[in-house]
Design a protein around this motif. Structure first.
Motif, PDB file in Angstrom:
ATOM      1  N   GLY A  45      60.959   4.160 -11.019  1.00 39.28           N
ATOM      2  CA  GLY A  45      60.474   3.555  -9.884  1.00 39.28           C
ATOM      3  C   GLY A  45      61.845   2.748  -9.352  1.00 39.28           C
ATOM      4  N   ASN A  46      61.638   1.467  -9.059  1.00 39.08           N
ATOM      5  CA  ASN A  46      62.780   0.955  -8.712  1.00 39.08           C
ATOM      6  C   ASN A  46      63.224  -0.279  -9.655  1.00 39.08           C
ATOM      7  OD1 ASN A  46      64.746  -0.030  -6.791  1.00 39.08           O
ATOM      8  ND2 ASN A  46      63.570  -1.629  -6.049  1.00 39.08           N
ATOM      9  N   GLU A  47      63.411   0.179 -10.964  1.00 40.15           N
ATOM     10  CA  GLU A  47      63.649  -0.507 -12.046  1.00 40.15           C
ATOM     11  C   GLU A  47      64.587   0.305 -12.991  1.00 40.15           C
ATOM     12  OE1 GLU A  47      61.431  -3.677 -14.477  1.00 40.15           O
ATOM     13  OE2 GLU A  47      60.373  -1.683 -14.388  1.00 40.15           O
ATOM     14  N   LEU A  48      65.571  -0.596 -13.289  1.00 42.92           N
ATOM     15  CA  LEU A  48      66.507   0.129 -14.364  1.00 42.92           C
ATOM     16  C   LEU A  48      66.152  -0.301 -15.571  1.00 42.92           C
ATOM     17  CD1 LEU A  48      69.419   1.443 -14.305  1.00 42.92           C
ATOM     18  CD2 LEU A  48      70.440  -0.758 -14.755  1.00 42.92           C
ATOM     19  N   ILE A  49      65.954   0.713 -16.537  1.00 42.50           N
ATOM     20  CA  ILE A  49      65.399   0.513 -17.888  1.00 42.50           C
ATOM     21  C   ILE A  49      66.523   0.476 -18.919  1.00 42.50           C
ATOM     22  CG2 ILE A  49      63.952   0.790 -19.698  1.00 42.50           C
ATOM     23  CD1 ILE A  49      62.959   1.803 -16.322  1.00 42.50           C
ATOM     24  N   ILE A  50      67.057  -0.238 -19.650  1.00 42.81           N
ATOM     25  CA  ILE A  50      67.947  -0.247 -20.751  1.00 42.81           C
ATOM     26  C   ILE A  50      67.117  -0.115 -21.998  1.00 42.81           C
ATOM     27  CG2 ILE A  50      69.989  -1.168 -21.820  1.00 42.81           C
ATOM     28  CD1 ILE A  50      70.337  -0.342 -19.079  1.00 42.81           C
ATOM     29  N   VAL A  51      67.498   1.047 -22.822  1.00 44.32           N
ATOM     30  CA  VAL A  51      66.749   1.507 -23.955  1.00 44.32           C
ATOM     31  C   VAL A  51      67.659   1.533 -25.033  1.00 44.32           C
ATOM     32  CG1 VAL A  51      64.913   2.838 -24.999  1.00 44.32           C
ATOM     33  CG2 VAL A  51      65.068   2.619 -22.504  1.00 44.32           C
ATOM     34  N   GLU A  52      67.039   0.637 -26.004  1.00 46.74           N
ATOM     35  CA  GLU A  52      67.749   0.431 -27.155  1.00 46.74           C
ATOM     36  C   GLU A  52      67.009   1.209 -28.309  1.00 46.74           C
ATOM     37  OE1 GLU A  52      70.409  -0.314 -30.673  1.00 46.74           O
ATOM     38  OE2 GLU A  52      70.685  -0.544 -28.254  1.00 46.74           O
ATOM     39  N   VAL A  53      67.628   2.224 -29.056  1.00 44.99           N
ATOM     40  CA  VAL A  53      66.570   3.054 -30.002  1.00 44.99           C
ATOM     41  C   VAL A  53      67.087   2.861 -31.425  1.00 44.99           C
ATOM     42  CG1 VAL A  53      66.241   5.500 -30.550  1.00 44.99           C
ATOM     43  CG2 VAL A  53      66.810   4.725 -28.167  1.00 44.99           C
ATOM     44  N   LYS A  54      66.162   2.634 -32.039  1.00 45.17           N
ATOM     45  CA  LYS A  54      66.308   2.348 -33.580  1.00 45.17           C
ATOM     46  C   LYS A  54      65.499   3.198 -34.398  1.00 45.17           C
ATOM     47  CE  LYS A  54      68.795  -1.304 -33.311  1.00 45.17           C
ATOM     48  NZ  LYS A  54      70.277  -1.238 -33.669  1.00 45.17           N
ATOM     49  N   THR A  55      66.016   4.065 -35.117  1.00 49.87           N
ATOM     50  CA  THR A  55      65.466   5.093 -36.006  1.00 49.87           C
ATOM     51  C   THR A  55      65.816   5.019 -37.441  1.00 49.87           C
ATOM     52  OG1 THR A  55      66.225   6.533 -34.279  1.00 49.87           O
ATOM     53  CG2 THR A  55      65.460   7.783 -36.336  1.00 49.87           C
ATOM     54  N   ARG A  56      64.628   5.023 -38.256  1.00 45.96           N
ATOM     55  CA  ARG A  56      64.826   5.075 -39.738  1.00 45.96           C
ATOM     56  C   ARG A  56      63.912   5.775 -40.505  1.00 45.96           C
ATOM     57  NH1 ARG A  56      67.833   2.181 -38.051  1.00 45.96           N
ATOM     58  NH2 ARG A  56      67.955  -0.020 -38.238  1.00 45.96           N
ATOM     59  N   ARG A  57      64.250   6.711 -41.580  1.00 43.97           N
ATOM     60  CA  ARG A  57      63.620   7.744 -42.384  1.00 43.97           C
ATOM     61  C   ARG A  57      62.226   7.207 -42.765  1.00 43.97           C
ATOM     62  NH1 ARG A  57      66.923  11.495 -42.933  1.00 43.97           N
ATOM     63  NH2 ARG A  57      69.250  11.425 -43.120  1.00 43.97           N
ATOM     64  N   ASN A  58      62.137   5.751 -42.883  1.00 45.80           N
ATOM     65  CA  ASN A  58      60.994   5.267 -43.589  1.00 45.80           C
ATOM     66  C   ASN A  58      61.050   3.755 -43.160  1.00 45.80           C
ATOM     67  OD1 ASN A  58      62.152   4.051 -45.720  1.00 45.80           O
ATOM     68  ND2 ASN A  58      62.338   6.107 -46.538  1.00 45.80           N
ATOM     69  N   ASN A  59      60.025   2.988 -43.683  1.00 48.62           N
ATOM     70  CA  ASN A  59      60.204   1.543 -43.409  1.00 48.62           C
ATOM     71  C   ASN A  59      60.233   0.691 -44.667  1.00 48.62           C
ATOM     72  OD1 ASN A  59      57.445   1.897 -43.955  1.00 48.62           O
ATOM     73  ND2 ASN A  59      56.513   1.164 -42.168  1.00 48.62           N
ATOM     74  N   LEU A  60      60.805   1.195 -45.574  1.00 46.46           N
ATOM     75  CA  LEU A  60      60.758   0.771 -47.205  1.00 46.46           C
ATOM     76  C   LEU A  60      61.685  -0.719 -46.806  1.00 46.46           C
ATOM     77  CD1 LEU A  60      61.452   3.662 -49.314  1.00 46.46           C
ATOM     78  CD2 LEU A  60      59.373   2.261 -49.146  1.00 46.46           C
ATOM     79  N   PHE A  61      62.873  -0.758 -45.834  1.00 40.23           N
ATOM     80  CA  PHE A  61      63.577  -1.665 -45.804  1.00 40.23           C
ATOM     81  C   PHE A  61      63.411  -2.323 -44.560  1.00 40.23           C
ATOM     82  CE2 PHE A  61      65.894   1.395 -48.384  1.00 40.23           C
ATOM     83  CZ  PHE A  61      66.157   0.601 -49.447  1.00 40.23           C
ATOM     84  N   GLY A  62      62.149  -2.332 -44.001  1.00 41.07           N
ATOM     85  CA  GLY A  62      61.667  -3.097 -42.875  1.00 41.07           C
ATOM     86  C   GLY A  62      61.590  -2.164 -41.550  1.00 41.07           C
ATOM     87  N   ILE A  63      60.786  -3.000 -40.523  1.00 37.93           N
ATOM     88  CA  ILE A  63      60.610  -2.186 -39.457  1.00 37.93           C
ATOM     89  C   ILE A  63      62.028  -1.911 -38.846  1.00 37.93           C
ATOM     90  CG2 ILE A  63      58.338  -2.526 -39.284  1.00 37.93           C
ATOM     91  CD1 ILE A  63      58.917  -4.548 -37.163  1.00 37.93           C
ATOM     92  N   PRO A  64      62.176  -0.980 -37.812  1.00 39.01           N
ATOM     93  CA  PRO A  64      63.573  -0.479 -37.266  1.00 39.01           C
ATOM     94  C   PRO A  64      63.838  -1.597 -36.242  1.00 39.01           C
ATOM     95  CG  PRO A  64      62.145   1.490 -37.356  1.00 39.01           C
ATOM     96  CD  PRO A  64      61.441   0.277 -37.786  1.00 39.01           C
ATOM     97  N   SER A  65      63.032  -2.182 -35.606  1.00 41.41           N
ATOM     98  CA  SER A  65      63.351  -3.294 -34.562  1.00 41.41           C
ATOM     99  C   SER A  65      63.760  -4.448 -35.003  1.00 41.41           C
ATOM    100  CB  SER A  65      62.070  -3.502 -33.687  1.00 41.41           C
ATOM    101  OG  SER A  65      60.779  -3.980 -34.440  1.00 41.41           O
ATOM    102  N   ASP A  66      63.552  -4.703 -36.290  1.00 40.38           N
ATOM    103  CA  ASP A  66      64.135  -6.094 -37.140  1.00 40.38           C
ATOM    104  C   ASP A  66      65.882  -5.659 -36.986  1.00 40.38           C
ATOM    105  OD1 ASP A  66      61.943  -7.039 -37.638  1.00 40.38           O
ATOM    106  OD2 ASP A  66      61.928  -6.461 -39.826  1.00 40.38           O
ATOM    107  N   ALA A  67      66.302  -4.677 -36.757  1.00 41.12           N
ATOM    108  CA  ALA A  67      67.673  -4.402 -36.882  1.00 41.12           C
ATOM    109  C   ALA A  67      68.359  -4.663 -35.519  1.00 41.12           C
ATOM    110  CB  ALA A  67      68.038  -2.862 -37.145  1.00 41.12           C
ATOM    111  N   LEU A  68      67.495  -5.340 -34.320  1.00 42.29           N
ATOM    112  CA  LEU A  68      68.018  -5.792 -33.190  1.00 42.29           C
ATOM    113  C   LEU A  68      68.107  -7.328 -33.428  1.00 42.29           C
ATOM    114  CD1 LEU A  68      68.322  -4.694 -30.476  1.00 42.29           C
ATOM    115  CD2 LEU A  68      66.163  -5.521 -29.721  1.00 42.29           C
ATOM    116  N   THR A  69      69.543  -7.505 -33.844  1.00 44.66           N
ATOM    117  CA  THR A  69      70.129  -9.101 -33.968  1.00 44.66           C
ATOM    118  C   THR A  69      70.324  -9.535 -32.784  1.00 44.66           C
ATOM    119  OG1 THR A  69      72.249  -8.162 -34.204  1.00 44.66           O
ATOM    120  CG2 THR A  69      70.935  -8.319 -36.195  1.00 44.66           C
ATOM    121  N   ASN A  70      70.765 -10.914 -32.638  1.00 42.72           N
ATOM    122  CA  ASN A  70      71.201 -11.661 -31.602  1.00 42.72           C
ATOM    123  C   ASN A  70      72.689 -11.233 -31.038  1.00 42.72           C
ATOM    124  OD1 ASN A  70      69.106 -13.235 -31.241  1.00 42.72           O
ATOM    125  ND2 ASN A  70      69.774 -15.076 -32.637  1.00 42.72           N
ATOM    126  N   ARG A  71      73.353 -10.684 -31.895  1.00 42.99           N
ATOM    127  CA  ARG A  71      74.642 -10.266 -31.622  1.00 42.99           C
ATOM    128  C   ARG A  71      74.670  -8.810 -31.071  1.00 42.99           C
ATOM    129  NH1 ARG A  71      80.390 -10.386 -33.560  1.00 42.99           N
ATOM    130  NH2 ARG A  71      79.582 -12.084 -34.570  1.00 42.99           N
TER     131      ARG A  71
END
Length: 122
Positions: A45-71
């Motif tokens: 539509g009339n919206e720009l979408i910026i998509v951050e992709v986080k991929t992991r083989r498994n979630n043994l070390f936490g869910i992928p979105s946890d890697a989205l830091t403030n930095r």
């Protein structure tokens, strides 16, 4: 190329395919502004979408979105600002995250629209 880089590339491909199937138009993948990058830049539509992709083989070390830091969020915002200026974009911007877990199909894909807002700086 290192195995984690291959997995990341595969994740970005899967995310772009997922978005295309949902009616998004992919404008750019792996767009760089200096050392900062945007995984996927899309429009719906009339919206720009910026998509951050986080991929992991498994979630043994936490869910992928946890890697989205403030930095990382700061870097995404800076790269988005450069993108908007370069292409003279005048539309609302949304920041999404797509997480992908798995090393082969069926992958677990989660799309989080409006995953974060740009921080307010003074």
């Amino acid at each position: 190329m290192a195995a984690h880089n291959e997995l990341g590339k595969e994740g970005e491909y899967l995310a772009a395919t997922y978005l295309t199937e949902k009616g998004y138009c992919i404008l750019h993948r792996n767009w760089f502004a200096g050392k900062r990058d945007l995984d996927i830049v899309a429009q719906k539509g009339n919206e720009l979408i910026i998509v951050e992709v986080k991929t992991r083989r498994n979630n043994l070390f936490g869910i992928p979105s946890d890697a989205l830091t403030n930095r990382k969020i700061h870097n995404i915002i800076s790269a988005t600002d450069a993108y908007i200026k370069q292409y003279q974009i005048d539309m609302p911007v949304r920041f999404d995250v797509i997480t992908i877990i798995g090393s082969h199909p069926p992958y677990q894909i989660e799309h989080i629209p409006n995953a974060f807002l740009p921080p307010l700086w003074e």
